[in-house]
Design a protein around this motif. Sequence first.
Motif, PDB file in Angstrom:
ATOM      1  N   PRO A   1       0.826  -1.220   0.000  1.00  0.00           N
ATOM      2  CA  PRO A   1       0.000   0.000   0.000  1.00  0.00           C
ATOM      3  C   PRO A   1       0.856   1.265   0.000  1.00  0.00           C
ATOM      4  O   PRO A   1       1.075   1.889   1.044  1.00  0.00           O
TER       5      PRO A   1
ATOM      6  N   ARG B   1      -6.204   2.695  -6.939  1.00  0.00           N
ATOM      7  CA  ARG B   1      -5.922   1.551  -6.076  1.00  0.00           C
ATOM      8  C   ARG B   1      -4.641   1.786  -5.300  1.00  0.00           C
ATOM      9  O   ARG B   1      -3.602   2.135  -5.866  1.00  0.00           O
TER      10      ARG B   1
ATOM     11  N   THR C   1      -4.325  -3.185  -1.648  1.00  0.00           N
ATOM     12  CA  THR C   1      -5.481  -4.033  -1.924  1.00  0.00           C
ATOM     13  C   THR C   1      -6.796  -3.260  -1.846  1.00  0.00           C
ATOM     14  O   THR C   1      -7.865  -3.861  -1.960  1.00  0.00           O
ATOM     15  N   ARG C   2      -6.741  -1.924  -1.683  1.00  0.00           N
ATOM     16  CA  ARG C   2      -7.957  -1.133  -1.484  1.00  0.00           C
ATOM     17  C   ARG C   2      -8.148  -0.114  -2.601  1.00  0.00           C
ATOM     18  O   ARG C   2      -7.187   0.376  -3.186  1.00  0.00           O
TER      19      ARG C   2
ATOM     20  N   THR D   1     -13.961   1.412   3.493  1.00  0.00           N
ATOM     21  CA  THR D   1     -13.135   1.285   2.292  1.00  0.00           C
ATOM     22  C   THR D   1     -13.587   0.083   1.474  1.00  0.00           C
ATOM     23  O   THR D   1     -14.220  -0.846   1.989  1.00  0.00           O
TER      24      THR D   1
ATOM     25  N   ALA E   1     -12.287  -3.027  -0.334  1.00  0.00           N
ATOM     26  CA  ALA E   1     -11.117  -3.912  -0.427  1.00  0.00           C
ATOM     27  C   ALA E   1     -11.360  -4.960  -1.508  1.00  0.00           C
ATOM     28  O   ALA E   1     -12.470  -5.477  -1.646  1.00  0.00           O
TER      29      ALA E   1
ATOM     30  N   GLU F   1     -10.828  -8.487  -2.394  1.00  0.00           N
ATOM     31  CA  GLU F   1     -10.494  -9.707  -1.667  1.00  0.00           C
ATOM     32  C   GLU F   1      -9.470 -10.576  -2.408  1.00  0.00           C
ATOM     33  O   GLU F   1      -8.643 -11.233  -1.787  1.00  0.00           O
TER      34      GLU F   1
ATOM     35  N   THR G   1      -6.140  -9.251  -1.580  1.00  0.00           N
ATOM     36  CA  THR G   1      -5.816  -9.602  -0.191  1.00  0.00           C
ATOM     37  C   THR G   1      -5.345 -11.050  -0.112  1.00  0.00           C
ATOM     38  O   THR G   1      -4.356 -11.361   0.565  1.00  0.00           O
TER      39      THR G   1
END
Length: 319
Positions: free
Chosen positions: A53, A76, A79-80, A114, A116, A118, A121
């Motif tokens: 991030p 982005r 991962t968010r 937020t 996310a 997946e 992640t």
Amino acid sequence: MSTLVWPPIAADELIREEDASLARELQWLLGSLQETLQSLKSGLEECAELLAPKEPGSTLVLSSMRSENLKGFITRVGTRIVKGDVHLRLPSLPPPKGQTSYKLSLSTSPTAPTIALEQLTTTRTLINACLDVVDATRWTGDSKNANFISGQIRLLHDNIQEAKTALKGWTQEQKPWHEEHVDVNAFSPPLPANVSFHLSISEAAVLLHVRTLEPAHPHTGTSTPLALAAGASSPSYSGLSLRERLSTALGGGRLAFHDEAHEIFMYEGQEVRVRDKVRVESQDPSLMAVMAKLGALERNVALSKRALDIVMGKETDEG
């Protein structure tokens, strides 16, 4: 072609020499795998860095092909999805008075939920697990124990394979859009109740689906479809009631033409149909780089796994 030992030696002695040679080959291979593991760690760290991030993140342009149905961008970070504006021009979503499109904006409030991804992640978690496996194999385990090294190599291969699969998308673990809901408060103003905003990853690209929804059986007050409630003498194989077809023929709203037009989904506790649907795919250079690196790492680990299995006398799935 045959290989002869000269001068000839007894059969039992030949077996002992073959076993000794195989043991030396196995020890050499175990030693060389330590260098392979160091190289794999460097590649995995590069993948982890690409998914970290870090500001300002990756800003991706969103634009529907051959239409003005959807225009906008998302940003982005790791991962968010932290920022984004999407402008929609859909028949079933009229814009506010004085506007030419309906705007969806991600909230910039620090307290807003937020969005996310997946799949990212999962990919990042598996990459970190691979790094732990490499460190455990190199520093805490017995580097001369072939069974231990073989088990660790297999675990490493499985994790890398799963991480790559998560980036490819459409796995069995991936939830469908009507079961994975974005928090409406992630938008400012909140996302309308009849709009589904769904982000996923497909072939290392960010995939956005926006759908406008309507009740599956409107105006009847029951669970009976409108065509039957209106007393239609025969079923409507087009998925439309007689009233809807007459309305269209007389210049009413256009028909919905997409792959989900005649399906019914359970969305937030009620049956709905998809009125309009727009799909936009945006290539993400960082994700493409991660997927390419994972593919190369997967091949290298597979070669090491196969070589170790052969020297250890294990059967392999590869030809």
